[in-house]
Design a protein around this motif. Sequence first.
Motif, PDB file in Angstrom:
ATOM      1  N   THR A 177      29.000  52.861  47.015  1.00 41.62           N
ATOM      2  CA  THR A 177      27.991  51.649  47.376  1.00 41.62           C
ATOM      3  C   THR A 177      27.536  52.248  48.881  1.00 41.62           C
ATOM      4  O   THR A 177      26.636  51.584  49.453  1.00 41.62           O
ATOM      5  N   THR A 178      28.229  52.937  49.531  1.00 41.88           N
ATOM      6  CA  THR A 178      27.840  53.390  50.928  1.00 41.88           C
ATOM      7  C   THR A 178      26.550  54.301  50.881  1.00 41.88           C
ATOM      8  O   THR A 178      25.771  54.212  52.037  1.00 41.88           O
ATOM      9  N   GLU A 179      26.357  54.559  49.530  1.00 40.08           N
ATOM     10  CA  GLU A 179      24.979  55.631  49.779  1.00 40.08           C
ATOM     11  C   GLU A 179      23.843  54.686  49.681  1.00 40.08           C
ATOM     12  O   GLU A 179      22.774  54.994  49.495  1.00 40.08           O
ATOM     13  N   PHE A 180      24.044  53.233  49.348  1.00 37.88           N
ATOM     14  CA  PHE A 180      23.180  52.203  49.222  1.00 37.88           C
ATOM     15  C   PHE A 180      23.222  51.123  50.268  1.00 37.88           C
ATOM     16  O   PHE A 180      22.859  50.052  50.049  1.00 37.88           O
ATOM     17  N   GLY A 181      23.673  51.440  51.226  1.00 36.29           N
ATOM     18  CA  GLY A 181      23.674  50.674  52.477  1.00 36.29           C
ATOM     19  C   GLY A 181      25.022  49.723  52.769  1.00 36.29           C
ATOM     20  O   GLY A 181      25.051  48.875  53.663  1.00 36.29           O
ATOM     21  N   ASP A 182      25.864  49.736  51.813  1.00 31.43           N
ATOM     22  CA  ASP A 182      27.230  49.058  52.046  1.00 31.43           C
ATOM     23  C   ASP A 182      27.915  49.614  53.089  1.00 31.43           C
ATOM     24  O   ASP A 182      27.951  50.792  53.603  1.00 31.43           O
ATOM     25  N   ASP A 183      28.959  48.855  53.800  1.00 34.02           N
ATOM     26  CA  ASP A 183      29.740  49.344  54.908  1.00 34.02           C
ATOM     27  C   ASP A 183      30.759  50.207  54.528  1.00 34.02           C
ATOM     28  O   ASP A 183      31.277  50.969  55.260  1.00 34.02           O
ATOM     29  N   LYS A 184      31.347  50.176  53.061  1.00 33.43           N
ATOM     30  CA  LYS A 184      32.380  51.067  52.575  1.00 33.43           C
ATOM     31  C   LYS A 184      32.231  51.064  51.205  1.00 33.43           C
ATOM     32  O   LYS A 184      31.697  50.037  50.454  1.00 33.43           O
ATOM     33  N   ASP A 185      32.880  51.806  50.281  1.00 31.60           N
ATOM     34  CA  ASP A 185      32.793  52.210  48.969  1.00 31.60           C
ATOM     35  C   ASP A 185      33.410  51.172  48.328  1.00 31.60           C
ATOM     36  O   ASP A 185      34.397  50.487  49.262  1.00 31.60           O
ATOM     37  N   ARG A 186      33.419  50.662  47.270  1.00 27.31           N
ATOM     38  CA  ARG A 186      34.207  49.524  46.498  1.00 27.31           C
ATOM     39  C   ARG A 186      34.875  50.036  45.202  1.00 27.31           C
ATOM     40  O   ARG A 186      34.332  50.703  44.451  1.00 27.31           O
ATOM     41  N   VAL A 187      35.939  49.223  44.985  1.00 28.67           N
ATOM     42  CA  VAL A 187      36.670  49.578  43.828  1.00 28.67           C
ATOM     43  C   VAL A 187      35.921  48.847  42.578  1.00 28.67           C
ATOM     44  O   VAL A 187      35.732  47.692  42.879  1.00 28.67           O
ATOM     45  N   MET A 188      35.863  49.796  41.648  1.00 25.37           N
ATOM     46  CA  MET A 188      35.233  49.286  40.524  1.00 25.37           C
ATOM     47  C   MET A 188      36.020  48.790  39.277  1.00 25.37           C
ATOM     48  O   MET A 188      36.018  48.056  38.528  1.00 25.37           O
ATOM     49  N   ARG A 189      37.016  49.761  39.117  1.00 28.44           N
ATOM     50  CA  ARG A 189      38.052  49.322  38.205  1.00 28.44           C
ATOM     51  C   ARG A 189      39.505  49.630  38.785  1.00 28.44           C
ATOM     52  O   ARG A 189      39.529  50.541  39.502  1.00 28.44           O
ATOM     53  N   LYS A 190      40.304  48.806  38.702  1.00 29.62           N
ATOM     54  CA  LYS A 190      41.547  48.479  39.283  1.00 29.62           C
ATOM     55  C   LYS A 190      42.680  49.608  38.730  1.00 29.62           C
ATOM     56  O   LYS A 190      42.295  50.245  37.655  1.00 29.62           O
ATOM     57  N   LYS A 191      43.673  49.769  39.429  1.00 25.15           N
ATOM     58  CA  LYS A 191      44.682  50.747  38.853  1.00 25.15           C
ATOM     59  C   LYS A 191      45.171  50.000  37.371  1.00 25.15           C
ATOM     60  O   LYS A 191      45.671  50.969  36.552  1.00 25.15           O
ATOM     61  N   ASP A 192      45.261  48.635  37.245  1.00 21.97           N
ATOM     62  CA  ASP A 192      45.595  48.380  36.041  1.00 21.97           C
ATOM     63  C   ASP A 192      44.686  48.048  34.943  1.00 21.97           C
ATOM     64  O   ASP A 192      44.833  48.039  33.769  1.00 21.97           O
ATOM     65  N   GLY A 193      43.646  48.908  35.181  1.00 16.16           N
ATOM     66  CA  GLY A 193      42.456  49.069  34.164  1.00 16.16           C
ATOM     67  C   GLY A 193      41.602  48.121  34.170  1.00 16.16           C
ATOM     68  O   GLY A 193      40.541  47.986  33.270  1.00 16.16           O
ATOM     69  N   GLY A 194      41.899  46.937  34.763  1.00 18.11           N
ATOM     70  CA  GLY A 194      40.775  45.920  35.035  1.00 18.11           C
ATOM     71  C   GLY A 194      39.619  46.168  35.688  1.00 18.11           C
ATOM     72  O   GLY A 194      39.793  46.645  36.722  1.00 18.11           O
ATOM     73  N   TYR A 195      38.700  45.288  35.793  1.00 17.15           N
ATOM     74  CA  TYR A 195      37.378  45.667  36.640  1.00 17.15           C
ATOM     75  C   TYR A 195      37.415  44.494  37.608  1.00 17.15           C
ATOM     76  O   TYR A 195      37.695  43.272  37.229  1.00 17.15           O
ATOM     77  N   THR A 196      36.850  44.967  38.653  1.00 19.62           N
ATOM     78  CA  THR A 196      36.634  43.974  39.877  1.00 19.62           C
ATOM     79  C   THR A 196      35.602  43.117  39.496  1.00 19.62           C
ATOM     80  O   THR A 196      34.549  43.438  38.595  1.00 19.62           O
ATOM     81  N   TYR A 197      35.442  41.806  40.131  1.00 21.30           N
ATOM     82  CA  TYR A 197      34.095  40.876  39.878  1.00 21.30           C
ATOM     83  C   TYR A 197      32.731  41.604  39.895  1.00 21.30           C
ATOM     84  O   TYR A 197      32.022  41.288  39.032  1.00 21.30           O
ATOM     85  N   PHE A 198      32.564  42.624  40.945  1.00 19.95           N
ATOM     86  CA  PHE A 198      31.255  42.728  41.032  1.00 19.95           C
ATOM     87  C   PHE A 198      30.702  43.860  39.600  1.00 19.95           C
ATOM     88  O   PHE A 198      29.583  43.869  39.566  1.00 19.95           O
ATOM     89  N   LEU A 199      31.706  44.554  39.042  1.00 15.08           N
ATOM     90  CA  LEU A 199      31.132  45.349  38.079  1.00 15.08           C
ATOM     91  C   LEU A 199      30.555  44.668  36.893  1.00 15.08           C
ATOM     92  O   LEU A 199      29.370  45.059  36.420  1.00 15.08           O
ATOM     93  N   PRO A 200      31.180  43.617  36.422  1.00 21.44           N
ATOM     94  CA  PRO A 200      30.374  42.772  35.387  1.00 21.44           C
ATOM     95  C   PRO A 200      29.380  42.041  35.788  1.00 21.44           C
ATOM     96  O   PRO A 200      28.039  41.965  34.951  1.00 21.44           O
ATOM     97  N   ASP A 201      29.240  41.696  37.133  1.00 21.48           N
ATOM     98  CA  ASP A 201      28.047  41.262  37.913  1.00 21.48           C
ATOM     99  C   ASP A 201      26.910  42.187  37.527  1.00 21.48           C
ATOM    100  O   ASP A 201      25.484  41.962  37.467  1.00 21.48           O
ATOM    101  N   VAL A 202      27.160  43.611  37.946  1.00 18.60           N
ATOM    102  CA  VAL A 202      26.192  44.775  37.845  1.00 18.60           C
ATOM    103  C   VAL A 202      25.596  44.699  36.240  1.00 18.60           C
ATOM    104  O   VAL A 202      24.199  44.612  36.154  1.00 18.60           O
TER     105      VAL A 202
END
Length: 561
Positions: A297-322
């Motif tokens: 996400t830093t390539e599009f102005g975010d201050d840091k990259d974001r986790v999309m899929r966690k270690k346990d295989g579940g997705y973080t909230y913002f992925l289904p939002d996208v």
Amino acid sequence: MKETVSELLQSALATLQSDGTLPADQSFTPQVGNTKDKSHGDYACNIALVASKAAGCPPRKLAEALVEALPESSAVEKVEIAGPGFINFFMSTASAFGIVNTILNEAQQFGRNNSGNGEKVQVEFVSANPTGPLHVGHGRGAAIGDCLCRLLEANGYNVTREFYYNDAGAQINNLALSVQSRVKGLTPEDESWPEDGYRGDYIIDVANAYLAGETVVADDREVTAKADPEDRDAIREFAVAYLRREQDLDLKAFGVQFDVYFLESSLYEDGKVEATVERLKANGYTYEQDGAMWLKTTEFGDDKDRVMRKKDGGYTYFLPDVAYHLDKWQRGFTTVINEQGADHHSTVTRVRAGLQALKADIPQGWPDYVLHQMVMVTRSGQEVKISKRAGSYVTVRDLIDEVGRDATRFFLAARRVDSQLTFDIDLARSQTNENPVYYIQYAHARICSVLRKLAAEGVQRGMNECVGDLSLLTLDDEKELANQLAKYPELIANSAAQREPHHLTHYLRELAGQFHTYYNAHKVLIEDTALRDARVSLYLAVRQVIANGLDLLGVSAPEEM
């Protein structure tokens, strides 16, 4: 009248272009505004300051030339030049009251326009997790979101109201555990109660309904309880449906309805989440690190990259939002407005970054966001925090039961969305001039009372009937009322464009104040029937604008109080 001033200035500009004072190959658009100090006239324009460089002369000299070139108009009493080159217009008394005829002719349509030209706009608001009753923060979102929809419709947009249910994830699991615990006879005081379980009395209601084998009809499904304490999946399905129905009842009590209810779970069932992940991977914007999948996400102005899929295989909230917002875009909504709480601020950049990484030709900065601050409820000067029904927060239904729908909606929409709001229950219940809802509605009711008194005297007057010679209205109070009425259409346009419904509440409060001052100072039921009829016509115009404005807020306009 503002349009009249603008047309006069356009004519003067054209004259100066034809005589070489201004270059003919440039366009000049005068911006006409209302003056704050009436000693400076009714309207002012700074076009002389804007165009002076093109004219090659000082602004004041250009202003003098523009005033000289203004066509004659009976609408303008005089024109003055102020300061470095502002042009101030003083409108004639007679011209001020043309708005009365316009209002009474257009009635409920006054203030509406077709600038939106039927463009599709989707407004998503409330979007509460189906884990409990709606709290006052949801109520503020409902009031702002619904008012914004009404304003957009008043400007000619084709609006779709959408509610997004987060019916997947950890909170739903906590809900199922909580209901199951109640079904088994446990209470929040028991050691085995879920650590993150819900404690409100409404959980008891859900559990009892489940054990009784009740059938719940939600907006898109019918669920019959299995009454099996061990079947957590069945409990989860029933609890979500039960609380979706409860939230829908809360919203109906609030006068809010939605066109679309969208389920987060459907994004998984339809494969849209996985398809979004694969598209992001294919575009080269993901990477694996520490057992998780990240999005650049830093390539599009975010201050840091974001986790999309966690270690346990579940997705973080913002992925289904996208994935959800890609679905909105694919449904043809080029304008989308998300009305949400300020706690969603951090998701704005992430969602927009994710959408850009999809390379789906979605514009940068899409969608729009309107983020509201928190609400504090007070009674007798003390903050109210607890609702027995919810367990830990004040619900929308609590407020409606306390002060009614009208006051609840008005108060929750009455401040800038980015400012915190204090909801004073005592003020909202009071029948005094300090209560803005009462004050505005009382102005409407007062005018209706005048009509009833006229009828009792044998004078029948239609609500939208302009009778009498308006030139008899010569008082400053009357002209100021007419000028305030004339501001309404522009206010409706600007409130929608700026996504700021609170301007309407302030306008109505000011209009009601001007009316009450006029009403108390000058009698209307007088022996001079010609003047009486003219004043009643002005009254009716005020009544119509108040009714129109309250309707856009979802607030009633009572004829008696």
